[in-house]
Design a protein around this motif. Structure first.
Motif, PDB file in Angstrom:
ATOM      1  N   PHE A 110     -20.201 -34.957  26.213  1.00  0.00           N
ATOM      2  CA  PHE A 110     -18.913 -34.606  25.618  1.00  0.00           C
ATOM      3  C   PHE A 110     -18.150 -35.850  25.168  1.00  0.00           C
ATOM      4  O   PHE A 110     -17.622 -35.894  24.054  1.00  0.00           O
ATOM      5  CB  PHE A 110     -18.070 -33.811  26.615  1.00  0.00           C
ATOM      6  N   LEU A 111     -18.075 -36.859  26.026  1.00  0.00           N
ATOM      7  CA  LEU A 111     -17.333 -38.067  25.673  1.00  0.00           C
ATOM      8  C   LEU A 111     -17.968 -38.792  24.482  1.00  0.00           C
ATOM      9  O   LEU A 111     -17.254 -39.312  23.625  1.00  0.00           O
ATOM     10  CB  LEU A 111     -17.245 -39.004  26.881  1.00  0.00           C
ATOM     11  N   THR A 112     -19.279 -38.814  24.428  1.00  0.00           N
ATOM     12  CA  THR A 112     -19.958 -39.445  23.293  1.00  0.00           C
ATOM     13  C   THR A 112     -19.607 -38.731  21.999  1.00  0.00           C
ATOM     14  O   THR A 112     -19.223 -39.354  21.004  1.00  0.00           O
ATOM     15  CB  THR A 112     -21.479 -39.438  23.507  1.00  0.00           C
ATOM     16  N   VAL A 113     -19.721 -37.411  21.997  1.00  0.00           N
ATOM     17  CA  VAL A 113     -19.375 -36.634  20.798  1.00  0.00           C
ATOM     18  C   VAL A 113     -17.908 -36.798  20.455  1.00  0.00           C
ATOM     19  O   VAL A 113     -17.545 -37.019  19.296  1.00  0.00           O
ATOM     20  CB  VAL A 113     -19.754 -35.144  20.982  1.00  0.00           C
ATOM     21  N   TYR A 114     -17.066 -36.743  21.462  1.00  0.00           N
ATOM     22  CA  TYR A 114     -15.602 -36.865  21.226  1.00  0.00           C
ATOM     23  C   TYR A 114     -15.264 -38.207  20.590  1.00  0.00           C
ATOM     24  O   TYR A 114     -14.537 -38.261  19.597  1.00  0.00           O
ATOM     25  CB  TYR A 114     -14.878 -36.702  22.559  1.00  0.00           C
ATOM     26  N   PHE A 115     -15.796 -39.298  21.154  1.00  0.00           N
ATOM     27  CA  PHE A 115     -15.446 -40.599  20.600  1.00  0.00           C
ATOM     28  C   PHE A 115     -16.097 -40.853  19.248  1.00  0.00           C
ATOM     29  O   PHE A 115     -15.548 -41.591  18.437  1.00  0.00           O
ATOM     30  CB  PHE A 115     -15.782 -41.708  21.603  1.00  0.00           C
TER      31      PHE A 115
END
Length: 66
Positions: free
Chosen positions: A58-63
């Motif tokens: 999630f954090l990878t996609v979000y950033f």
């Protein structure tokens, strides 16, 4: 959806959000009630894998999107 509560949501969403913590505690208790824990280290390793992999995804996609 529940992360929106930190940015001043509409009243209806805030009411729904105030119910999420008791619901998460209830559901986690239900999901844990039928499992046997073999060992603490094994339990932590499995739990971290189930929690951290989706978090990192999630954090990878979000950033990348931001």
């Amino acid at each position: 959806m529940f992360f929106l509560a930190h940015i001043g949501p509409p009243a209806a969403l805030f009411q729904l959000r105030s119910f999420d913590v008791p619901l998460m505690i209830f559901v986690s208790g239900l999901s844990y009630s039928g499992r046997q824990v073999v060992g603490y280290a094994s339990f932590v390793r499995k739990r971290l894998g189930r929690l951290l992999i989706p978090l990192y995804f999630f954090l990878t996609v979000y950033f990348l999107v931001m």
